[in-house]
Design a protein around this motif. Structure first.
Motif, PDB file in Angstrom:
ATOM      1  N   ASP A   1     -22.762  11.984   0.298  1.00 54.67           N
ATOM      2  CA  ASP A   1     -21.243  10.450   0.199  1.00 54.67           C
ATOM      3  C   ASP A   1     -21.204   9.259   0.089  1.00 54.67           C
ATOM      4  O   ASP A   1     -22.357   8.546   1.300  1.00 54.67           O
ATOM      5  CB  ASP A   1     -20.225  11.407   0.703  1.00 54.67           C
ATOM      6  N   THR A   2     -22.504   8.495  -1.039  1.00 56.32           N
ATOM      7  CA  THR A   2     -22.191   7.048  -1.120  1.00 56.32           C
ATOM      8  C   THR A   2     -21.030   6.306  -0.846  1.00 56.32           C
ATOM      9  O   THR A   2     -20.885   5.470  -0.415  1.00 56.32           O
ATOM     10  CB  THR A   2     -22.957   7.058  -1.878  1.00 56.32           C
ATOM     11  N   ARG A   3     -19.606   7.447  -0.620  1.00 53.14           N
ATOM     12  CA  ARG A   3     -18.055   6.178  -0.799  1.00 53.14           C
ATOM     13  C   ARG A   3     -18.255   6.125   0.823  1.00 53.14           C
ATOM     14  O   ARG A   3     -17.548   7.001   1.629  1.00 53.14           O
ATOM     15  CB  ARG A   3     -17.431   6.918  -1.198  1.00 53.14           C
ATOM     16  N   HIS A   4     -18.544   5.294   1.217  1.00 51.10           N
ATOM     17  CA  HIS A   4     -17.904   4.152   2.419  1.00 51.10           C
ATOM     18  C   HIS A   4     -16.355   4.454   2.760  1.00 51.10           C
ATOM     19  O   HIS A   4     -16.020   4.393   3.885  1.00 51.10           O
ATOM     20  CB  HIS A   4     -19.272   3.097   3.220  1.00 51.10           C
ATOM     21  N   GLU A   5     -15.663   3.389   2.084  1.00 54.49           N
ATOM     22  CA  GLU A   5     -14.091   3.040   2.209  1.00 54.49           C
ATOM     23  C   GLU A   5     -13.901   2.994   0.439  1.00 54.49           C
ATOM     24  O   GLU A   5     -14.010   3.268  -0.523  1.00 54.49           O
ATOM     25  CB  GLU A   5     -14.319   2.042   2.464  1.00 54.49           C
ATOM     26  N   THR A   6     -12.068   3.233   0.694  1.00 58.73           N
ATOM     27  CA  THR A   6     -11.574   3.563  -0.731  1.00 58.73           C
ATOM     28  C   THR A   6     -10.538   2.520  -0.777  1.00 58.73           C
ATOM     29  O   THR A   6      -9.848   1.883   0.863  1.00 58.73           O
ATOM     30  CB  THR A   6     -11.103   4.633  -0.839  1.00 58.73           C
ATOM     31  N   THR A   7      -9.513   2.275  -1.296  1.00 57.19           N
ATOM     32  CA  THR A   7      -8.452   1.307  -0.847  1.00 57.19           C
ATOM     33  C   THR A   7      -7.580   2.186  -0.584  1.00 57.19           C
ATOM     34  O   THR A   7      -5.870   1.666   0.340  1.00 57.19           O
ATOM     35  CB  THR A   7      -7.976   0.667  -2.003  1.00 57.19           C
ATOM     36  N   ASP A   8      -7.369   3.594  -0.194  1.00 56.02           N
ATOM     37  CA  ASP A   8      -6.034   4.677   0.645  1.00 56.02           C
ATOM     38  C   ASP A   8      -6.392   4.852   1.515  1.00 56.02           C
ATOM     39  O   ASP A   8      -5.679   4.517   3.068  1.00 56.02           O
ATOM     40  CB  ASP A   8      -6.504   5.824   0.389  1.00 56.02           C
ATOM     41  N   ASP A   9      -7.732   4.033   2.068  1.00 56.34           N
ATOM     42  CA  ASP A   9      -8.142   4.014   3.765  1.00 56.34           C
ATOM     43  C   ASP A   9      -6.934   2.855   4.157  1.00 56.34           C
ATOM     44  O   ASP A   9      -6.381   2.058   4.048  1.00 56.34           O
ATOM     45  CB  ASP A   9      -9.341   3.531   3.935  1.00 56.34           C
ATOM     46  N   THR A  10      -6.371   3.002   5.699  1.00 58.33           N
ATOM     47  CA  THR A  10      -5.530   2.655   6.203  1.00 58.33           C
ATOM     48  C   THR A  10      -6.488   1.923   7.676  1.00 58.33           C
ATOM     49  O   THR A  10      -7.234   1.947   7.814  1.00 58.33           O
ATOM     50  CB  THR A  10      -4.651   3.257   7.012  1.00 58.33           C
ATOM     51  N   VAL A  11      -6.137  -0.165   7.415  1.00 59.12           N
ATOM     52  CA  VAL A  11      -6.830  -0.610   7.853  1.00 59.12           C
ATOM     53  C   VAL A  11      -5.809  -1.281   8.844  1.00 59.12           C
ATOM     54  O   VAL A  11      -5.177  -2.219   8.709  1.00 59.12           O
ATOM     55  CB  VAL A  11      -7.724  -2.066   7.558  1.00 59.12           C
ATOM     56  N   VAL A  12      -6.023  -1.268  10.378  1.00 56.66           N
ATOM     57  CA  VAL A  12      -5.692  -1.560  11.414  1.00 56.66           C
ATOM     58  C   VAL A  12      -6.419  -3.617  12.056  1.00 56.66           C
ATOM     59  O   VAL A  12      -7.435  -3.208  12.290  1.00 56.66           O
ATOM     60  CB  VAL A  12      -5.879  -1.259  12.127  1.00 56.66           C
ATOM     61  N   VAL A  13      -5.277  -3.758  11.815  1.00 54.95           N
ATOM     62  CA  VAL A  13      -6.032  -5.286  12.369  1.00 54.95           C
ATOM     63  C   VAL A  13      -5.234  -5.926  13.678  1.00 54.95           C
ATOM     64  O   VAL A  13      -3.724  -5.907  13.167  1.00 54.95           O
ATOM     65  CB  VAL A  13      -5.743  -7.134  10.753  1.00 54.95           C
TER      66      VAL A  13
ATOM     67  N   ALA B   1      -7.942  -6.617  -1.878  1.00 56.47           N
ATOM     68  CA  ALA B   1      -8.308  -6.143  -2.467  1.00 56.47           C
ATOM     69  C   ALA B   1      -7.556  -4.442  -2.914  1.00 56.47           C
ATOM     70  O   ALA B   1      -8.481  -3.234  -2.903  1.00 56.47           O
ATOM     71  CB  ALA B   1      -9.572  -5.989  -1.336  1.00 56.47           C
ATOM     72  N   GLY B   2      -6.437  -4.382  -1.793  1.00 55.49           N
ATOM     73  CA  GLY B   2      -5.771  -3.366  -2.265  1.00 55.49           C
ATOM     74  C   GLY B   2      -5.551  -1.952  -1.114  1.00 55.49           C
ATOM     75  O   GLY B   2      -5.128  -1.219  -1.120  1.00 55.49           O
ATOM     76  N   TYR B   3      -5.998  -2.286  -0.123  1.00 57.35           N
ATOM     77  CA  TYR B   3      -5.749  -1.856   1.154  1.00 57.35           C
ATOM     78  C   TYR B   3      -4.637  -1.815   1.820  1.00 57.35           C
ATOM     79  O   TYR B   3      -3.431  -2.402   2.107  1.00 57.35           O
ATOM     80  CB  TYR B   3      -6.765  -2.506   2.280  1.00 57.35           C
ATOM     81  N   VAL B   4      -4.337  -0.745   2.806  1.00 60.50           N
ATOM     82  CA  VAL B   4      -3.143  -0.549   2.839  1.00 60.50           C
ATOM     83  C   VAL B   4      -3.581  -1.360   4.674  1.00 60.50           C
ATOM     84  O   VAL B   4      -4.408  -0.630   4.871  1.00 60.50           O
ATOM     85  CB  VAL B   4      -2.865   0.821   3.482  1.00 60.50           C
ATOM     86  N   VAL B   5      -2.718  -1.626   5.677  1.00 59.94           N
ATOM     87  CA  VAL B   5      -2.993  -2.571   6.236  1.00 59.94           C
ATOM     88  C   VAL B   5      -1.433  -2.705   7.350  1.00 59.94           C
ATOM     89  O   VAL B   5      -1.212  -2.548   7.368  1.00 59.94           O
ATOM     90  CB  VAL B   5      -2.977  -3.816   6.422  1.00 59.94           C
ATOM     91  N   ARG B   6      -2.093  -2.179   8.457  1.00 58.89           N
ATOM     92  CA  ARG B   6      -1.226  -1.853   9.397  1.00 58.89           C
ATOM     93  C   ARG B   6      -1.384  -3.355  10.319  1.00 58.89           C
ATOM     94  O   ARG B   6      -2.943  -3.198  11.592  1.00 58.89           O
ATOM     95  CB  ARG B   6      -1.810  -0.857  10.136  1.00 58.89           C
ATOM     96  N   GLY B   7      -0.714  -4.000  11.193  1.00 53.05           N
ATOM     97  CA  GLY B   7      -1.076  -5.119  12.142  1.00 53.05           C
ATOM     98  C   GLY B   7      -0.195  -4.890  13.057  1.00 53.05           C
ATOM     99  O   GLY B   7       0.525  -4.241  12.765  1.00 53.05           O
TER     100      GLY B   7
END
Ligand code: NDP
Length: 356
Positions: A7-19, A37-43
């Protein structure tokens, strides 16, 4: 390991990133780059009722559809449990940044250390998190640069304390506790740490920042002369880029010194003079010699204790560091510091914090 040879896919832009601390100087740029970059962001912000503190984030392209803001305080146990649930990546940037405070334990160390552990504990409970990127600092590497030693990621600041450079102490303690947590707990994520030096550049939000304040102070006559201080600089846009690369590079590991050019106060003042030719208050008296340094060290005892110890541990010292790991392993490049200073000044003038 959370990724495998198949599985070489480390991340996709469907991933939610918390900041965490999303409205801060560095984090605002990070949120912008993640949204671009297209990510979903939860700040996270401390207080959703203070809309003026984070309105700039809501105006970013992509924010309408992909930015969610939630409340969380670093010192509240369990505050990050719901925040990180379902997220793939967590960027932990929130930490108080001030050299002089009333109560260093309460105002710096507790939020830095308890906040970091709160975030990591929440990530360990959430099965979704694959990597945490922690914003540490050069402050966790040393609080007294200089000499012949070239600083690397192997160096640790073990000199700071509650009475000596307490902000540095808070950053070193928080990062130490983070690595200790990672060693002690069986969890499904890894930790990558970014250690920036002095971060400058244009701000996205309205917040004033401790690191760009030095330019304002220089321009407003806040220094008695040119002191023998030398800093490593890094542009806020490059720091945000470094965080994104630390997140998306599967092989990223350990700590990364994040710093570009080294400039003395004399060199900084020369750039400021070019940008602000009518600024009569920029310092011109040369105190960047051994006599000047002795006089300023004596005078430092009249300063608030945080600023005083900073002066006594930094005057006359030129930082030497090796920032090749971040360039080699993450592909980060650094803007020239002189360009960043010019961009910072343009921004401070445009915001009315500096007169041109
Ligand atoms: P800012 O002051 O702009 O951002 C700090 C953030 O931390 C703010 O969002 C602030 O939230 C949040 N925060 C502080 N205390 C709490 C708390 N008790 N609960 C929740 N949130 C809190 O500074 P920077 O952007 O410069 O700093 C970001 C990170 O980078 C920090 O970890 C700092 O130590 C580190 N760093 C900064 C460098 C620099 O030169 N600027 C250099 C090296 C590292 P709020 O908006 O509510 O105040």
């Amino acid at each position: 390991m959370w990724f495998s040879m198949t599985d070489t896919r480390h991340e996709t832009t469907d991933d939610t990133v918390v900041v965490t601390g999303a409205a801060g100087f560095i984090a605002s740029h990070l949120v912008r780059q993640l949204l671009e970059a297209g990510y979903v962001v939860r700040g996270t912000v401390r207080n959703l009722a203070r809309r003026e503190g984070y309105a700039h984030l809501l105006a970013l392209p992509g924010a309408d559809a992909r930015l969610e803001l939630v409340e969380a305080d670093l010192t509240t146990a369990g505050a990050f449990d719901a925040v990180v649930d379902g997220a793939a990546f967590v960027m932990h940037t929130a930490s108080p940044y001030a050299l002089s405070v009333a109560d260093p334990q309460r105002d710096l160390v507790d939020p830095a250390v308890k906040g970091t552990l709160n975030v990591l504990e929440a990530c360990a409970r959430a099965s979704s998190v694959r990597r945490v990127v922690l914003t540490s600092s050069m402050a966790a590497i040393t609080d007294e640069p200089g000499g012949d030693h070239v600083l690397t990621e192997a160096d640790w600041n073990d000199k700071s304390s509650l009475s000596r450079n307490p902000y540095y102490f808070s950053k070193a303690e928080a990062e130490r506790e983070a690595w200790a947590f990672m060693r002690s707990v069986d969890r499904g994520f890894d930790l990558v740490v970014v250690n920036p030096f002095l971060v400058i550049g244009p701000a996205i939000g309205p917040a004033s920042n401790e690191s760009t304040q030095v330019f304002v102070d220089l321009q407003q006559g806040g220094y008695p002369g040119i002191l023998d201080l030398t800093w490593g600089f890094v542009d806020v846009r490059d720091v945000a880029d470094a965080h994104v690369r630390a997140m998306i590079t599967p092989a990223a590991s350990g700590r990364y010194i994040c710093a570009g050019d080294v400039l003395s106060m004399r060199q900084v003042v020369a750039v400021l003079r070019e940008c602000l030719p009518n600024s009569g208050k920029l310092p011109s008296r040369g105190l960047d010699n051994s006599l000047g340094t002795r006089v300023v060290k004596l005078a430092s005892y009249t300063q608030p204790s945080g600023a005083g110890t900073y002066l006594r541990t930094h005057l006359g010292r030129v930082p030497r560091y090796d920032a090749s790991k971040i360039q080699r392993e993450l592909g980060v490049t650094f803007r020239p510091a002189t360009d960043s200073i010019r961009d910072t000044v343009d921004d401070l003038v445009a915001r009315g914090r500096m007169a041109d």
